[in-house]
Design an enzyme around this catalytic site. Structure first.
Site, PDB file in Angstrom:
ATOM      1  N   LYS A 110      -2.959  15.540 -10.769  1.00  0.00           N
ATOM      2  CA  LYS A 110      -1.880  14.592 -10.252  1.00  0.00           C
ATOM      3  C   LYS A 110      -2.166  13.235 -11.290  1.00  0.00           C
ATOM      4  O   LYS A 110      -1.237  12.493 -11.565  1.00  0.00           O
ATOM      5  CB  LYS A 110      -1.674  14.577  -8.975  1.00  0.00           C
ATOM      6  CG  LYS A 110      -0.706  13.404  -8.509  1.00  0.00           C
ATOM      7  CD  LYS A 110       0.843  13.557  -9.078  1.00  0.00           C
ATOM      8  CE  LYS A 110       1.731  12.761  -8.622  1.00  0.00           C
ATOM      9  NZ  LYS A 110       3.055  13.143  -9.199  1.00  0.00           N
TER      10      LYS A 110
ATOM     11  N   SER B 297      -0.651  11.687  -3.272  1.00  0.00           N
ATOM     12  CA  SER B 297      -1.606  11.700  -4.509  1.00  0.00           C
ATOM     13  C   SER B 297      -2.792  10.548  -4.060  1.00  0.00           C
ATOM     14  O   SER B 297      -2.496   9.516  -4.067  1.00  0.00           O
ATOM     15  CB  SER B 297      -0.702  10.677  -5.530  1.00  0.00           C
ATOM     16  OG  SER B 297       0.593  11.393  -5.774  1.00  0.00           O
TER      17      SER B 297
ATOM     18  N   LYS C  73      -1.824   2.817  -8.421  1.00  0.00           N
ATOM     19  CA  LYS C  73      -2.902   3.356  -7.866  1.00  0.00           C
ATOM     20  C   LYS C  73      -3.336   4.811  -8.558  1.00  0.00           C
ATOM     21  O   LYS C  73      -4.625   5.023  -8.728  1.00  0.00           O
ATOM     22  CB  LYS C  73      -2.534   3.731  -6.337  1.00  0.00           C
ATOM     23  CG  LYS C  73      -3.245   4.585  -5.581  1.00  0.00           C
ATOM     24  CD  LYS C  73      -2.772   6.081  -5.384  1.00  0.00           C
ATOM     25  CE  LYS C  73      -1.463   5.770  -4.868  1.00  0.00           C
ATOM     26  NZ  LYS C  73      -0.768   7.288  -4.845  1.00  0.00           N
TER      27      LYS C  73
HETATM   28  P1  NDP Z   1       6.941   5.686   0.675  1.00  0.00           P
HETATM   29  O1  NDP Z   1       6.211   4.387   0.658  1.00  0.00           O
HETATM   30  O2  NDP Z   1       8.412   5.836   0.365  1.00  0.00           O
HETATM   31  O3  NDP Z   1       6.682   6.304   2.033  1.00  0.00           O
HETATM   32  C1  NDP Z   1       5.199   6.106   2.617  1.00  0.00           C
HETATM   33  C2  NDP Z   1       5.106   6.793   4.116  1.00  0.00           C
HETATM   34  O4  NDP Z   1       3.716   6.765   4.512  1.00  0.00           O
HETATM   35  C3  NDP Z   1       6.030   6.345   5.077  1.00  0.00           C
HETATM   36  O5  NDP Z   1       6.515   7.378   5.726  1.00  0.00           O
HETATM   37  C4  NDP Z   1       5.288   5.395   5.776  1.00  0.00           C
HETATM   38  O6  NDP Z   1       5.542   5.201   6.929  1.00  0.00           O
HETATM   39  C5  NDP Z   1       4.122   6.086   5.832  1.00  0.00           C
HETATM   40  N1  NDP Z   1       2.736   5.198   5.906  1.00  0.00           N
HETATM   41  C6  NDP Z   1       2.390   4.162   5.367  1.00  0.00           C
HETATM   42  N2  NDP Z   1       1.191   3.604   5.609  1.00  0.00           N
HETATM   43  C7  NDP Z   1       0.932   4.338   6.819  1.00  0.00           C
HETATM   44  C8  NDP Z   1      -0.240   4.283   7.771  1.00  0.00           C
HETATM   45  N3  NDP Z   1      -1.182   3.319   7.662  1.00  0.00           N
HETATM   46  N4  NDP Z   1      -0.199   5.334   8.802  1.00  0.00           N
HETATM   47  C9  NDP Z   1       0.709   6.276   8.693  1.00  0.00           C
HETATM   48  N5  NDP Z   1       1.693   6.476   7.805  1.00  0.00           N
HETATM   49  C10 NDP Z   1       1.722   5.374   7.131  1.00  0.00           C
HETATM   50  O7  NDP Z   1       5.749   6.504  -0.167  1.00  0.00           O
HETATM   51  P2  NDP Z   1       6.434   7.776  -1.178  1.00  0.00           P
HETATM   52  O8  NDP Z   1       6.940   9.017  -0.230  1.00  0.00           O
HETATM   53  O9  NDP Z   1       7.074   7.619  -2.660  1.00  0.00           O
HETATM   54  O10 NDP Z   1       4.795   8.255  -1.844  1.00  0.00           O
HETATM   55  C11 NDP Z   1       4.140   9.185  -0.884  1.00  0.00           C
HETATM   56  C12 NDP Z   1       2.880   9.712  -1.644  1.00  0.00           C
HETATM   57  O11 NDP Z   1       3.431  10.621  -2.786  1.00  0.00           O
HETATM   58  C13 NDP Z   1       2.214   8.586  -2.506  1.00  0.00           C
HETATM   59  O12 NDP Z   1       0.743   9.199  -2.729  1.00  0.00           O
HETATM   60  C14 NDP Z   1       2.797   8.582  -3.878  1.00  0.00           C
HETATM   61  O13 NDP Z   1       2.072   8.486  -4.858  1.00  0.00           O
HETATM   62  C15 NDP Z   1       3.398  10.217  -3.930  1.00  0.00           C
HETATM   63  N6  NDP Z   1       4.213  10.528  -4.864  1.00  0.00           N
HETATM   64  C16 NDP Z   1       5.640   9.790  -4.889  1.00  0.00           C
HETATM   65  C17 NDP Z   1       6.389  10.091  -5.845  1.00  0.00           C
HETATM   66  C18 NDP Z   1       7.795   9.374  -5.769  1.00  0.00           C
HETATM   67  O14 NDP Z   1       8.705   9.561  -6.784  1.00  0.00           O
HETATM   68  N7  NDP Z   1       8.052   8.460  -4.993  1.00  0.00           N
HETATM   69  C19 NDP Z   1       6.605  11.290  -6.642  1.00  0.00           C
HETATM   70  C20 NDP Z   1       5.099  12.013  -6.527  1.00  0.00           C
HETATM   71  C21 NDP Z   1       4.041  11.715  -5.803  1.00  0.00           C
HETATM   72  P3  NDP Z   1       6.520   3.838   7.592  1.00  0.00           P
HETATM   73  O15 NDP Z   1       8.031   4.661   7.645  1.00  0.00           O
HETATM   74  O16 NDP Z   1       6.239   3.618   8.623  1.00  0.00           O
HETATM   75  O17 NDP Z   1       6.399   2.968   6.454  1.00  0.00           O
END
Ligand code: NDP
Length: 290
Positions: free
Chosen positions: A166, A91, A235
């Site tokens: 979204k 998102s 965000k």
């Molecule tokens: P999480 O915090 O659970 O996962 C984030 C992911 O991004 C991890 O794999 C993390 O890796 C990786 N990451 C973070 N920083 C970096 C970086 N600098 N470089 C590379 N990889 C990175 O987030 P969510 O899965 O909850 O959310 C992901 C997206 O989906 C967001 O945009 C959120 O708004 C959206 N979303 C979330 C929902 C929810 O219910 N959770 C529902 C719908 C959309 P690492 O394991 O190393 O930390």
């Protein structure tokens, strides 16, 4: 078809697991151990070097914001063959997605902004809704993997439009959560137990996914499992307000919810789940939800 998945967080992990059931799926995660564990559990193929995704026909990403996607896209793009499709489930900002699309197009890589709704539950069940900005002809080329993750796939407009829908959707969910939490804490303080109140509201016009799921679970268990980080919701609400500014719409409610979620995120700190805003409402009301 060989697919690659970048970002195995709360959403990306289960989405990639659903892909791995149907396609050869390579997974990359910033923290490598998560990718190795994914491979062990779901039969995906963990890669430690991003460049190893270069052989994939389609790349899927789900990272916190478009800034992280731009960074990995810059690193991976030179390795990808022309005609590869990049589907971004993050998102992010509509403008951010247009910039990434432009950068990828320089290498003849097609891009779709494809944020999702349905939460972790929907990601695990493969029943997400995917809202897409981009060309229908590109969507058609990745339709089978999209169907492995979602029940509903809707092309909502040109690149950036998926992110726009979204952001507004999540601003609405924040409004629903905050209003319902205030209402249920008030009812609890007035002597109506939260579970009783919610059983009525969930069958009535005040119902929302927030009352049906998040608050009903909280009333039953008192627990705050990590579902969706509050800083990610804040965000999204900020992006929604940028969308309103872009179309010159003066919103009272969505401006207020931006302030509330931003302040709550700062007060509760990194790692807080979105449902934890209830704690702030409880403190202000000097009453408990349950
Ligand atoms: P999480 O915090 O659970 O996962 C984030 C992911 O991004 C991890 O794999 C993390 O890796 C990786 N990451 C973070 N920083 C970096 C970086 N600098 N470089 C590379 N990889 C990175 O987030 P969510 O899965 O909850 O959310 C992901 C997206 O989906 C967001 O945009 C959120 O708004 C959206 N979303 C979330 C929902 C929810 O219910 N959770 C529902 C719908 C959309 P690492 O394991 O190393 O930390």
């Amino acid at each position: 078809m060989e697919v690659g998945y970048i970002g195995l967080g709360a959403m990306g992990g289960p989405m990639a697991a659903n892909l791995a059931r149907a396609f050869r799926t390579k997974v990359w995660n910033r923290t490598t151990e998560t990718a190795l564990e994914h491979a062990r559990q779901h039969g995906s193929e963990a890669v430690t070097d991003l460049a190893e995704l270069g052989s994939c026909d389609a790349i899927f990403s789900c990272l916190p914001t478009d800034a992280e996607v731009a960074e990995v896209a810059t690193r991976l793009a030179p390795e990808l063959a022309p005609g590869t499709v990049w589907v971004d489930h993050t998102s992010g900002r509509p403008q951010g997605s247009r910039e990434i699309a432009e950068r990828l197009a320089a290498g003849s890589i097609d891009y779709l902004d494809a944020p999702v709704s349905g939460g972790v539950k929907g990601a695990v069940a493969g029943t997400l809704t995917i809202m897409i900005g981009g060309d229908q002809s590109v969507v058609d080329r990745v339709r089978p993997p999209l169907d492995a993750m979602a029940d509903k796939v809707v092309v909502v407009g040109p690149i950036g439009a998926g992110m726009t829908v979204k952001a507004i959707n999540n601003a609405l969910s924040a409004v629903n959560l905050w209003a319902a939490a205030e209402g249920v804490v008030a009812l609890s303080k007035a002597g109506v137990p939260a579970s009783t109140a919610l059983s009525v509201i969930n069958a009535s016009s005040g119902s929302s996914k927030m009352t049906q799921n998040q608050l009903t679970n909280l009333a039953a268990t008192g627990a705050y499992p990590p579902l969706f980080a509050l800083d990610l919701l804040a965000k999204d609400v900020r992006i929604a307000n940028e969308v309103l500014d872009d179309v010159d719409l003066d919103s009272k409610l969505l401006t207020t919810i931006r302030q509330l979620t931003t302040d709550a995120s700062e007060e509760l700190g990194p790692g807080a789940d979105h449902v934890e805003i209830v704690k702030l409402i409880e403190a202000a009301a000097q009453a408990k939800l349950r």
